[in-house]
Enzyme design. Structure first.
Site, PDB file in Angstrom:
ATOM      1  N   TYR A 164       0.824  -1.209   0.000  1.00 36.45           N
ATOM      2  CA  TYR A 164       0.000   0.000   0.000  1.00 36.45           C
ATOM      3  C   TYR A 164       0.862   1.264   0.000  1.00 36.45           C
ATOM      4  O   TYR A 164       1.809   1.404   0.769  1.00 36.45           O
ATOM      5  CB  TYR A 164      -0.914   0.035   1.235  1.00 36.45           C
ATOM      6  CG  TYR A 164      -1.641   1.354   1.375  1.00 36.45           C
ATOM      7  CD1 TYR A 164      -2.700   1.677   0.527  1.00 36.45           C
ATOM      8  CD2 TYR A 164      -1.240   2.305   2.316  1.00 36.45           C
ATOM      9  CE1 TYR A 164      -3.345   2.897   0.622  1.00 36.45           C
ATOM     10  CE2 TYR A 164      -1.881   3.525   2.426  1.00 36.45           C
ATOM     11  CZ  TYR A 164      -2.937   3.821   1.566  1.00 36.45           C
ATOM     12  OH  TYR A 164      -3.570   5.028   1.657  1.00 36.45           O
ATOM     13  N   HIS A 194      -3.831  16.387  -3.363  1.00 36.64           N
ATOM     14  CA  HIS A 194      -4.141  16.599  -1.952  1.00 36.64           C
ATOM     15  C   HIS A 194      -3.857  18.029  -1.498  1.00 36.64           C
ATOM     16  O   HIS A 194      -4.183  18.387  -0.365  1.00 36.64           O
ATOM     17  CB  HIS A 194      -3.344  15.611  -1.085  1.00 36.64           C
ATOM     18  CG  HIS A 194      -3.880  14.209  -1.123  1.00 36.64           C
ATOM     19  ND1 HIS A 194      -4.256  13.591  -2.287  1.00 36.64           N
ATOM     20  CD2 HIS A 194      -4.100  13.311  -0.133  1.00 36.64           C
ATOM     21  CE1 HIS A 194      -4.686  12.369  -2.009  1.00 36.64           C
ATOM     22  NE2 HIS A 194      -4.599  12.167  -0.715  1.00 36.64           N
ATOM     23  N   ASN A 307       1.695  12.346   5.286  1.00 35.50           N
ATOM     24  CA  ASN A 307       0.865  11.532   6.174  1.00 35.50           C
ATOM     25  C   ASN A 307       1.339  11.676   7.611  1.00 35.50           C
ATOM     26  O   ASN A 307       2.365  11.141   7.994  1.00 35.50           O
ATOM     27  CB  ASN A 307       0.946  10.058   5.740  1.00 35.50           C
ATOM     28  CG  ASN A 307      -0.295   9.284   6.170  1.00 35.50           C
ATOM     29  OD1 ASN A 307      -1.133   9.796   6.897  1.00 35.50           O
ATOM     30  ND2 ASN A 307      -0.396   8.047   5.711  1.00 35.50           N
ATOM     31  N   TYR A 395     -14.583  35.302  45.518  1.00 31.93           N
ATOM     32  CA  TYR A 395     -13.973  34.090  44.958  1.00 31.93           C
ATOM     33  C   TYR A 395     -12.891  34.403  43.925  1.00 31.93           C
ATOM     34  O   TYR A 395     -11.920  33.669  43.782  1.00 31.93           O
ATOM     35  CB  TYR A 395     -15.041  33.224  44.286  1.00 31.93           C
ATOM     36  CG  TYR A 395     -16.029  32.561  45.222  1.00 31.93           C
ATOM     37  CD1 TYR A 395     -15.948  32.720  46.597  1.00 31.93           C
ATOM     38  CD2 TYR A 395     -17.054  31.775  44.707  1.00 31.93           C
ATOM     39  CE1 TYR A 395     -16.858  32.119  47.440  1.00 31.93           C
ATOM     40  CE2 TYR A 395     -17.973  31.161  45.546  1.00 31.93           C
ATOM     41  CZ  TYR A 395     -17.876  31.344  46.915  1.00 31.93           C
ATOM     42  OH  TYR A 395     -18.774  30.738  47.743  1.00 31.93           O
ATOM     43  N   ARG A 398      -9.922  35.010  46.257  1.00 26.32           N
ATOM     44  CA  ARG A 398      -9.663  33.954  47.236  1.00 26.32           C
ATOM     45  C   ARG A 398      -9.410  32.601  46.580  1.00 26.32           C
ATOM     46  O   ARG A 398      -8.631  31.784  47.078  1.00 26.32           O
ATOM     47  CB  ARG A 398     -10.869  33.859  48.175  1.00 26.32           C
ATOM     48  CG  ARG A 398     -10.602  33.049  49.395  1.00 26.32           C
ATOM     49  CD  ARG A 398     -11.794  32.867  50.316  1.00 26.32           C
ATOM     50  NE  ARG A 398     -13.006  33.576  50.006  1.00 26.32           N
ATOM     51  CZ  ARG A 398     -14.224  33.100  50.308  1.00 26.32           C
ATOM     52  NH1 ARG A 398     -14.347  31.917  50.882  1.00 26.32           N
ATOM     53  NH2 ARG A 398     -15.300  33.793  50.018  1.00 26.32           N
ATOM     54  N   GLU A 529     -11.914   6.365   5.427  1.00 26.79           N
ATOM     55  CA  GLU A 529     -11.486   7.113   6.612  1.00 26.79           C
ATOM     56  C   GLU A 529     -12.761   7.557   7.338  1.00 26.79           C
ATOM     57  O   GLU A 529     -13.206   8.696   7.222  1.00 26.79           O
ATOM     58  CB  GLU A 529     -10.611   8.288   6.176  1.00 26.79           C
ATOM     59  CG  GLU A 529      -9.362   7.808   5.439  1.00 26.79           C
ATOM     60  CD  GLU A 529      -8.706   8.867   4.569  1.00 26.79           C
ATOM     61  OE1 GLU A 529      -9.163  10.025   4.593  1.00 26.79           O
ATOM     62  OE2 GLU A 529      -7.743   8.534   3.856  1.00 26.79           O
TER      63      GLU A 529
END
Length: 654
Positions: A164, A194, A307, A395, A398, A529
């Site tokens: 492949y 691509h 890749n 808060y 603190r 995919e």
């Protein structure tokens, strides 16, 4: 003979110059002559001498006076943009946006090297490589492994085995066997097809990081890249010849295919490239100007180049490094705000945090103690309200150790993931030379960095969320006991009213950006995919979140320093006075309304450059490393079985 590359409309032209005492106007006319030579209608230009134009150097985009001599304003092989009067800027020319890149006219080629072996690169190293601080080279062991891996690939091709990505098509075409005489074309077609990303290009710094990281991964020797091609990539990196890489287009499995394809396309001499010398130009011209040749792909090399998870990971490296820097400085900014709001240090007592021993919480409380009122660093401001009737603080003051602490712990978790990914082989198929085998797997899947970066955005956002509330307390006279919006003659002056609105808008925007991208998946490549990470968006939005956090904390630091003005002549602790002085070195006090944005940007730059941290760091480190007794001041609202002889009780804490 000198020569120059001139961009006119949609073409790049090489113009030789025997005599550099000629003027820039002569260079322009010569370029126009060459441009119209092959145009049937002369490009619409009737007479070269009647043509009016402006000439701009690509590097730095500086305009050139046409009466200047070439030798005075240009260097051999310089790139020049020529805009003919009446034309719009060529759509083929990509300008370098001001402020986007530091790799411009001031760029100096680094002399130091970082040796890559695929196993020891850190996120800090990668960010420094992006900034252009180092060149790179391979270790001898990495070279040996790369050669060994390539030999196995050559054997596969020679023996005409079906493997492949080497002798077959890709994705849905994995069962299509490709003739041996088409293997080079197969790899080139892969990269070209691509290269389908969209959007603005990555900045030169981020493209350098992307290229450096891909080189590091290939140096591991599991991708089958040839040493010749890998060295060509290193030469391009060291010359800062950087491909046009659109920021959008990756789904994060099978790797970052689109952006890495664009990266490879430029190395092949196709598409666009950028260098400090040329600015944006056709890749073949940029490579040629630096004495480099386009990469000629061998079997499997196209796949080896594209890749992997390097887009996610390189952006993630920048994100986690910036997150770490701003988290450290958030403690300093919050400590200064607590001083201005006349808060107590009691909430940072080490015993409180020892009974809930999260590392980040303990670390943040310790930083607060090292900066705030103590026997070691007394504060006149703290002493002025020691006997007030407040029982405890809000808060947002603190609970800083608890809120900032989890951000720190999350950053450390993400840093570990990113540094592991930086030195991971993420190709497919993997080439195991020692076994004499190639194996298809799924290391290209970006779920690890995608999830980590989603976590990072959520955690770091909270630093801005709590900061915005402290800004509100500073600006609100009913909460701060200071003038409204920290300005005199309120009404005539609005002070920090809209600066707070800006902080609120950034925090609100972050809430949307913190939605995890990695919870999404869309099947791609004809269901081959069928699960993806969406890590590219996780990385990009994490960077946006962190930038917003930096900007909110910059506003808080500005506001806190302005609050100090109304408490004078009282002084805060030595380290916090140093922080105040640093801010005042770039931003003067707010006496009456003025243009606010430059002040915010100036303080934002202090945070990005970690100057606030560098000022306070010696005091923090001294407190952490030296045996300094913990100070535990007493106030009327703090219950104690003992009746101290003095307002301050000093306890040696083991």
């Amino acid at each position: 003979m000198h020569r120059f590359t001139v961009h006119i409309r949609d073409e790049w032209l090489t113009v030789p110059c025997r005599d550099t005492s000629n003027t820039v106007q002569w260079l322009g006319y010569e370029a126009v002559k060459r441009y119209i030579k092959n145009k049937p209608d002369n490009g619409g230009i009737k007479n070269v001498k009647d043509t009016r134009f402006i000439v701009r150097r690509c590097q730095g985009l500086g305009l050139l006076d046409e009466d200047d001599t070439i030798e005075d304003v240009l260097e051999d092989n310089d790139f020049v943009e020529l805009a003919i009067e009446g034309d719009t800027m060529s759509t083929d020319y990509i300008s370098c946006q001001p402020g986007v890149s530091h790799l411009t006219a001031a760029y100096k080629e680094p002399r130091e090297y970082i040796s890559l072996d695929g196993n020891s690169l850190t996120s800090t190293d990668l960010v420094n490589l992006g900034k252009g601080l180092y060149k790179i080279k391979l270790t001898p062991e990495a070279e040996r492994i790369v050669v060994q891996s390539r030999e196995l690939l050559n054997t596969i091709v020679t023996e005409n085995k079906v493997v492949y990505g080497i002798t077959t098509g890709f994705g849905k075409f994995a069962r299509t066997v490709i003739p041996i005489n088409k293997l080079k074309e197969l790899q080139e077609n892969l990269v070209r097809s691509h290269s389908a990303g969209v959007g603005n290009p990555l900045s030169p710094e981020r493209t350098r990081m992307l290229l450096a990281l891909r080189i590091n991964v290939l140096a591991k020797g599991y991708s089958g890249i040839s040493l010749e091609t890998l060295q060509a990539m290193i030469q391009a990196f060291n010359a800062s010849c950087l491909s046009f890489v659109p920021e959008k287009g990756t789904v994060g499995a099978s790797g970052d295919l689109a952006p890495l394809s664009h990266l490879a396309l430029g190395l092949m001499g196709e598409g666009k490239m950028w260098s400090p010398k040329s600015g944006w130009a056709d890749a073949k011209y940029v490579l040629e100007a630096h004495g480099l040749k386009p990469v000629s792909l061998k079997p499997k090399e196209g796949l080896a180049l594209i890749n992997g998870t390097q887009m996610i990971t390189s952006l993630g490296a920048e994100a986690v490094e910036r997150a770490q820097a701003i988290a450290q400085q958030a403690d300093i900014v919050a400590a200064l705000t607590l001083e201005v709001l006349k808060g107590t240090t009691k909430a940072f007592d080490s015993d409180i945090h020892a009974v809930r021993p999260h590392p980040g919480q303990i670390e943040v409380a310790q930083r607060f103690r090292s900066l705030l009122d103590s026997d070691h660093h007394p504060s006149q401001i703290a002493e002025s309200h020691r006997f007030c009737d407040r029982v405890q603080d809000a808060y947002t003051m603190r609970c800083c150790p608890q809120v900032h602490g989890i951000a720190n712990d999350t950053i450390k978790f993400v840093l570990n993931i990113i540094n592991t990914e930086i030195n991971s082989a993420t190709d497919n198929p993997m080439v195991f030379a020692e076994r004499g085998e190639t194996i298809s797997g799924g290391n290209f899947h970006g779920e690890y960095p995608a999830k980590a970066l989603d976590f990072l955005a959520i955690a770091v956002h909270e630093l801005a969320s709590i900061s915005e509330r402290r800004i509100e307390r500073l600006c609100n006279p009913s909460l701060s006991e200071l003038p409204a919006f920290l300005v005199t003659e309120g009404g005539l002056n609005s002070g920090f009213m809209i600066a707070h609105c800006t902080a609120a808008s950034l925090v609100s925007e972050n809430k949307g950006l913190c939605h995890p991208s990695s919870v999404d998946s869309l099947s791609t490549s004809a269901a081959t995919e069928d699960h993806v990470s969406m890590g590219g968006w996780a990385a990009r939005k994490a960077l946006r979140v962190i930038e917003h956090v930096e900007q909110v904390l910059a506003i808080e630091l500005l506001v806190a320093c302005q609050g100090i003005e109304f408490l004078r002549p009282l002084r805060t602790t030595t380290p916090l006075e140093k922080v105040y002085e640093l801010v005042r070195s770039v931003v003067k006090p707010w006496i009456k309304d003025r243009f606010m944005s430059p002040d915010i940007e100036a303080v934002h730059r202090l945070l990005i450059d970690q100057k606030v941290w560098n000022v306070a760091k010696p005091y923090i480190e001294k407190y952490q490393t030296e045996y300094i007794p913990e100070s535990r001041p007493i106030s009327p609202t703090a219950f104690s079985l003992e009746s101290p002889a003095s307002p301050r009780k000093r306890v040696r804490h083991e």
